[in-house]
Design a protein around this motif. Structure first.
Motif, short mmCIF file in Angstrom:
data_model
loop_
_atom_site.label_atom_id
_atom_site.label_comp_id
_atom_site.label_asym_id
_atom_site.label_seq_id
_atom_site.Cartn_x
_atom_site.Cartn_y
_atom_site.Cartn_z
N SER A 51 0.82 -1.21 0.00
CA SER A 51 0.00 0.00 0.00
C SER A 51 0.86 1.26 0.00
O SER A 51 0.58 2.23 -0.74
CB SER A 51 -0.93 -0.01 1.21
OG SER A 51 -1.68 1.17 1.28
N LYS A 57 2.46 1.71 -3.42
CA LYS A 57 1.47 2.17 -4.39
C LYS A 57 1.18 3.66 -4.23
O LYS A 57 0.98 4.37 -5.22
CB LYS A 57 0.18 1.36 -4.28
CG LYS A 57 0.30 -0.02 -4.87
CD LYS A 57 -1.02 -0.77 -4.79
CE LYS A 57 -0.91 -2.12 -5.45
NZ LYS A 57 -2.19 -2.87 -5.39
N THR A 58 1.19 4.14 -2.99
CA THR A 58 1.01 5.58 -2.75
C THR A 58 2.16 6.36 -3.37
O THR A 58 1.96 7.39 -4.02
CB THR A 58 0.93 5.87 -1.24
OG1 THR A 58 -0.22 5.19 -0.71
CG2 THR A 58 0.81 7.35 -0.96
N ARG A 103 4.12 5.37 -5.85
CA ARG A 103 4.03 5.23 -7.31
C ARG A 103 3.00 6.19 -7.91
O ARG A 103 3.17 6.65 -9.04
CB ARG A 103 3.62 3.81 -7.68
CG ARG A 103 4.68 2.77 -7.57
CD ARG A 103 4.09 1.45 -7.99
NE ARG A 103 4.99 0.34 -7.84
CZ ARG A 103 4.61 -0.93 -7.90
NH1 ARG A 103 3.33 -1.23 -8.09
NH2 ARG A 103 5.49 -1.88 -7.76
N ALA A 104 1.91 6.44 -7.20
CA ALA A 104 0.83 7.29 -7.70
C ALA A 104 1.16 8.78 -7.65
O ALA A 104 0.39 9.60 -8.12
CB ALA A 104 -0.45 7.00 -6.92
N SER A 105 2.31 9.12 -7.09
CA SER A 105 2.69 10.53 -6.97
C SER A 105 3.26 11.04 -8.29
O SER A 105 3.49 10.28 -9.23
CB SER A 105 3.73 10.70 -5.86
OG SER A 105 4.99 10.19 -6.28
N LYS A 106 3.54 12.33 -8.33
CA LYS A 106 4.15 12.95 -9.51
C LYS A 106 5.67 12.81 -9.53
O LYS A 106 6.32 13.26 -10.47
CB LYS A 106 3.79 14.43 -9.55
CG LYS A 106 4.34 15.23 -8.37
CD LYS A 106 3.94 16.68 -8.44
CE LYS A 106 4.52 17.45 -7.25
NZ LYS A 106 4.16 18.86 -7.31
#
Length: 86
Positions: free
Chosen positions: A22, A25-26, A28-31
């Protein structure tokens, strides 16, 4: 200023994998640029933007675990393009 941050999250509970996945994934989802290896995850970006993001991501992760250890190393440069020369 550009920084490189090396992170290792170690939840001290039986379902640790769920929390680590988790957290990654957080990130990875960033800029930001994120690179992973079997032992840690590296994230790269501008200090003023990256540090508040990491503060929130770490807080959220800690709120979802009973006990966790996070090891973090910060380098004052962007090392995302590092390639070994040996």
């Amino acid at each position: 200023m550009k920084i490189s941050v090396d992170l290792t999250l170690s939840p001290l509970q039986n379902d640790y994998e769920t929390h680590v996945i988790s957290f990654i994934k957080t990130l990875r989802a960033s800029k930001f640029t994120v690179l992973e290896n079997p032992l840690s995850t590296q994230i790269y970006g501008d200090f003023d933007a990256l540090m508040p993001f990491l503060t929130e991501a770490i807080k959220t992760s800690f709120e979802g675990t009973d006990i966790a250890v996070l090891t973090m190393k910060i380098v004052k440069t962007d090392r995302s393009d590092y390639e070994p020369h040996f």
